[in-house]
Write a protein that holds these residues in place. Structure first.
Motif, PDB file in Angstrom:
ATOM      1  N   ALA A   1      -9.777   3.988  -3.190  1.00 37.87           N
ATOM      2  CA  ALA A   1      -8.725   3.026  -3.524  1.00 37.87           C
ATOM      3  C   ALA A   1      -8.885   1.731  -2.734  1.00 37.87           C
ATOM      4  CB  ALA A   1      -7.353   3.641  -3.254  1.00 37.87           C
ATOM      5  N   THR A   2      -9.162   1.857  -1.451  1.00 34.80           N
ATOM      6  CA  THR A   2      -9.332   0.675  -0.602  1.00 34.80           C
ATOM      7  C   THR A   2     -10.522  -0.159  -1.056  1.00 34.80           C
ATOM      8  OG1 THR A   2      -8.394   1.859   1.291  1.00 34.80           O
ATOM      9  CG2 THR A   2      -9.688  -0.124   1.758  1.00 34.80           C
ATOM     10  N   ASP A   3     -11.610   0.506  -1.426  1.00 39.19           N
ATOM     11  CA  ASP A   3     -12.823  -0.203  -1.827  1.00 39.19           C
ATOM     12  C   ASP A   3     -12.635  -1.057  -3.078  1.00 39.19           C
ATOM     13  OD1 ASP A   3     -14.194   0.796   0.310  1.00 39.19           O
ATOM     14  OD2 ASP A   3     -15.289   2.328  -0.818  1.00 39.19           O
ATOM     15  N   VAL A   4     -11.694  -0.682  -3.944  1.00 40.64           N
ATOM     16  CA  VAL A   4     -11.463  -1.498  -5.144  1.00 40.64           C
ATOM     17  C   VAL A   4     -10.292  -2.464  -4.969  1.00 40.64           C
ATOM     18  CG1 VAL A   4     -12.470   0.180  -6.718  1.00 40.64           C
ATOM     19  CG2 VAL A   4     -10.017   0.256  -6.291  1.00 40.64           C
ATOM     20  N   GLY A   5      -9.723  -2.491  -3.746  1.00 45.00           N
ATOM     21  CA  GLY A   5      -8.711  -3.507  -3.463  1.00 45.00           C
ATOM     22  C   GLY A   5      -7.306  -3.013  -3.214  1.00 45.00           C
ATOM     23  N   TYR A   6      -7.088  -1.700  -3.215  1.00 46.78           N
ATOM     24  CA  TYR A   6      -5.744  -1.176  -2.936  1.00 46.78           C
ATOM     25  C   TYR A   6      -5.582  -1.013  -1.432  1.00 46.78           C
ATOM     26  CZ  TYR A   6      -5.090  -0.165  -7.916  1.00 46.78           C
ATOM     27  OH  TYR A   6      -4.945  -0.267  -9.277  1.00 46.78           O
ATOM     28  N   THR A   7      -5.236  -2.099  -0.784  1.00 44.24           N
ATOM     29  CA  THR A   7      -5.147  -2.102   0.679  1.00 44.24           C
ATOM     30  C   THR A   7      -3.724  -1.924   1.202  1.00 44.24           C
ATOM     31  OG1 THR A   7      -5.012  -4.525   0.633  1.00 44.24           O
ATOM     32  CG2 THR A   7      -7.203  -3.549   0.903  1.00 44.24           C
ATOM     33  N   ASP A   8      -2.736  -1.850   0.314  1.00 41.89           N
ATOM     34  CA  ASP A   8      -1.357  -1.622   0.739  1.00 41.89           C
ATOM     35  C   ASP A   8      -1.268  -0.242   1.398  1.00 41.89           C
ATOM     36  OD1 ASP A   8       1.352  -1.193   1.029  1.00 41.89           O
ATOM     37  OD2 ASP A   8       1.889  -1.841  -0.994  1.00 41.89           O
ATOM     38  N   PRO A   9      -0.776  -0.174   2.640  1.00 41.77           N
ATOM     39  CA  PRO A   9      -0.670   1.122   3.328  1.00 41.77           C
ATOM     40  C   PRO A   9       0.141   2.146   2.544  1.00 41.77           C
ATOM     41  CG  PRO A   9      -0.319  -0.677   4.872  1.00 41.77           C
ATOM     42  CD  PRO A   9      -0.341  -1.297   3.502  1.00 41.77           C
ATOM     43  N   ALA A  10       1.036   1.665   1.678  1.00 47.24           N
ATOM     44  CA  ALA A  10       1.872   2.579   0.893  1.00 47.24           C
ATOM     45  C   ALA A  10       1.023   3.434  -0.044  1.00 47.24           C
ATOM     46  CB  ALA A  10       2.909   1.791   0.098  1.00 47.24           C
ATOM     47  N   VAL A  11      -0.103   2.894  -0.497  1.00 45.16           N
ATOM     48  CA  VAL A  11      -0.989   3.660  -1.376  1.00 45.16           C
ATOM     49  C   VAL A  11      -1.579   4.843  -0.621  1.00 45.16           C
ATOM     50  CG1 VAL A  11      -3.130   3.594  -2.719  1.00 45.16           C
ATOM     51  CG2 VAL A  11      -1.517   1.694  -2.865  1.00 45.16           C
ATOM     52  N   ALA A  12      -2.050   4.607   0.590  1.00 42.46           N
ATOM     53  CA  ALA A  12      -2.605   5.681   1.411  1.00 42.46           C
ATOM     54  C   ALA A  12      -1.556   6.748   1.704  1.00 42.46           C
ATOM     55  CB  ALA A  12      -3.169   5.118   2.714  1.00 42.46           C
TER      56      ALA A  12
END
Length: 251
Positions: A183-194
């Motif tokens: 997710a982070t690698d494609v741009g989902y950097t919001d901590p809420a996603v993790a």
């Protein structure tokens, strides 16, 4: 009394000095060659690393960024919902045939959604937990909810990346940390996603949606519908095969 002349032999001294110079030159040349080879090796390694990084970044970001919405029934709709052509894809992220479908037609669907030709509804279900030792299917489906609810514009790139790292059947699927990295690698950097991926808040919803989907008549994945009609042609596994199907449906 010896007849040997006193002092050093001038010829021998000259030969010794010449030998020392040759050795020094050879050592110097060897050092230069070693340094040159090392520099070339480092340069190639850096170039390869840059190339690999660029390749990974391109792979993760190559699909058009198209917005959409998450429906109350758990589907992710990308593109204009009023488009003339409506594509529905039912898939399990552990399913090898679904990976084959995405590889063949992921770009065609992304481009159709981006140019307004079609809307694409992704219904990610989970019935293949038995194909992994750590419930990968349901954890990946939960991650689908997490990223889609955060930002649908990157969803198709995320889906592509997920299928690219799909684990083999029967073994351990990617850990939650691995899912977060995708997710982070494609741009989902919001901590809420993790946090969402780790906490799995949609697990019960996924099981309910999966059961309802299977009871509705879906018998296998991927199941691909064009304007409500199940497409069972070779197009779903042919490279860009759906592009012409969508174009015909748009006429």
């Amino acid at each position: 009394m010896s007849n040997r002349p006193s002092g050093k032999n001038p010829l021998a001294a000259a030969e010794a000095a010449d030998k020392k110079r040759k050795i020094a030159i050879q050592v110097g040349v060897a050092a230069v060659l070693v340094a040159l080879v090392a520099a070339i090796g480092i340069g190639l390694a850096v170039k390869k690393s840059d190339s690999d990084t660029e390749s990974t970044a391109t792979s993760a970001a190559q699909l058009p960024a198209t917005g959409g919405a998450v429906t109350p029934t758990g589907s992710v709709v990308i593109g204009n919902p009023d488009a003339k052509v409506k594509v529905r894809v039912v898939a399990d992220l552990q399913c090898p045939a679904c990976k084959k479908f995405e590889t063949a037609n992921g770009r065609a669907l992304a481009e159709a959604a981006a140019n307004g030709t079609a809307s694409v509804e992704y219904q990610i279900i989970s019935f293949l937990d038995k194909a992994s030792t750590n419930q990968y299917s349901s954890r990946a489906a939960n991650a689908s909810f997490c990223v889609a609810k955060s930002d649908t514009t990157k969803y198709q790139s995320w889906l592509q990346a997920m299928f690219e790292q799909q684990p083999a059947e029967g073994g351990a699927g990617t850990s939650n940390e691995g899912l977060i990295k995708v997710a982070t690698d494609v741009g989902y950097t919001d901590p809420a996603v993790a946090t969402c991926i780790n906490d799995k808040p949609y697990n019960n919803d996924i099981q309910r949606f999966t059961q309802a989907t299977l009871q509705s008549g879906v018998e296998s994945t991927p199941s691909v519908y064009i304007n409500g009609q199940l497409n069972q042609t070779d197009a779903i596994f042919t490279e860009n095969g759906l592009a012409s199907v969508i174009a015909d449906a748009a006429k």
